[in-house]
Design an enzyme around this catalytic site. Structure first.
Site, PDB file in Angstrom:
ATOM      1  CG  HIS A 108      -6.958  -0.388  -1.528  1.00  0.00           C
ATOM      2  ND1 HIS A 108      -6.890  -1.751  -1.389  1.00  0.00           N
ATOM      3  CD2 HIS A 108      -7.073  -0.154  -2.862  1.00  0.00           C
ATOM      4  CE1 HIS A 108      -6.972  -2.329  -2.577  1.00  0.00           C
ATOM      5  NE2 HIS A 108      -7.070  -1.381  -3.496  1.00  0.00           N
ATOM      6  CE  LYS A 161     -10.839  -6.309 -12.013  1.00  0.00           C
ATOM      7  NZ  LYS A 161     -10.240  -5.381 -11.038  1.00  0.00           N
ATOM      8  NE  ARG A 218      -0.798  -0.471  -8.094  1.00  0.00           N
ATOM      9  CZ  ARG A 218      -1.227  -1.667  -8.427  1.00  0.00           C
ATOM     10  NH1 ARG A 218      -1.075  -2.674  -7.614  1.00  0.00           N
ATOM     11  NH2 ARG A 218      -1.803  -1.879  -9.580  1.00  0.00           N
ATOM     12  CB  SER A 241      -6.300  -6.703  -3.987  1.00  0.00           C
ATOM     13  OG  SER A 241      -6.767  -5.549  -3.334  1.00  0.00           O
TER      14      SER A 241
END
Length: 159
Positions: free
Chosen positions: A17, A41, A90, A128
């Site tokens: 990040h 979430k 990514r 994360s």
């Protein structure tokens, strides 16, 4: 003035990040890191902590602001008069989801650009979720998250 938002959950912020934040801060006048309150979430770290973590890790960047938000990214971008929404990629698999989101955002707000930034190669594996899993199992996460938050994050993950 060129303004961008970089939305995400940042649960917690990682070097991946931070890589995107630092690179984006170098090409815009103002970058707002927008930490999402997502009711679908269940984040590990409370919103207040995630905001604090990102502020601590971006203190060295004078054109970066940190805030929380809920709702649509394009609505926040309009509210902040942002020109673009930044999304990090990514893997090729990230692109499929991000392309769908960008297409939806484009239909809702054709005047706001979506800018995709590839994560630097050394962070391409990093998320994360990886940090939380490694930390819970007692792994050394010092190379995954900034030192400003390392001790607190490590301790809380081990509990």
């Amino acid at each position: 003035m060129r303004t961008a938002i970089y939305p995400g959950s940042f649960d917690p912020i990682t070097y991946g990040h931070l890589d995107i934040i630092e690179r984006t801060a170098g090409i815009v006048d103002k970058l707002v890191v927008a930490i999402l309150t997502n009711t679908s979430k269940k984040p590990f770290f409370p919103l207040e902590d995630r905001v604090r973590f990102v502020r601590e890790c971006t203190r060295h960047l004078p054109n970066v602001e940190v805030m929380s938000f809920s709702g649509l990214q394009v609505d926040l971008a309009r509210e902040l008069h942002a020109d673009m929404i930044i999304r990090g990629l990514r893997f090729v698999s990230d692109f499929e989801f991000e392309f769908q989101m960008a297409s939806m955002n484009r239909s809702l707000a054709p005047d706001i650009q979506m800018l995709f930034m590839m994560t630097s190669t050394e962070y391409s594996f990093l998320s994360s979720s990886v940090v939380k899993e490694a930390g819970r199992l007692g792994g050394d996460i010092s190379k995954l998250i900034p030192p400003e938050i390392h001790d607190e994050v490590s301790e809380r993950l081990r509990k």
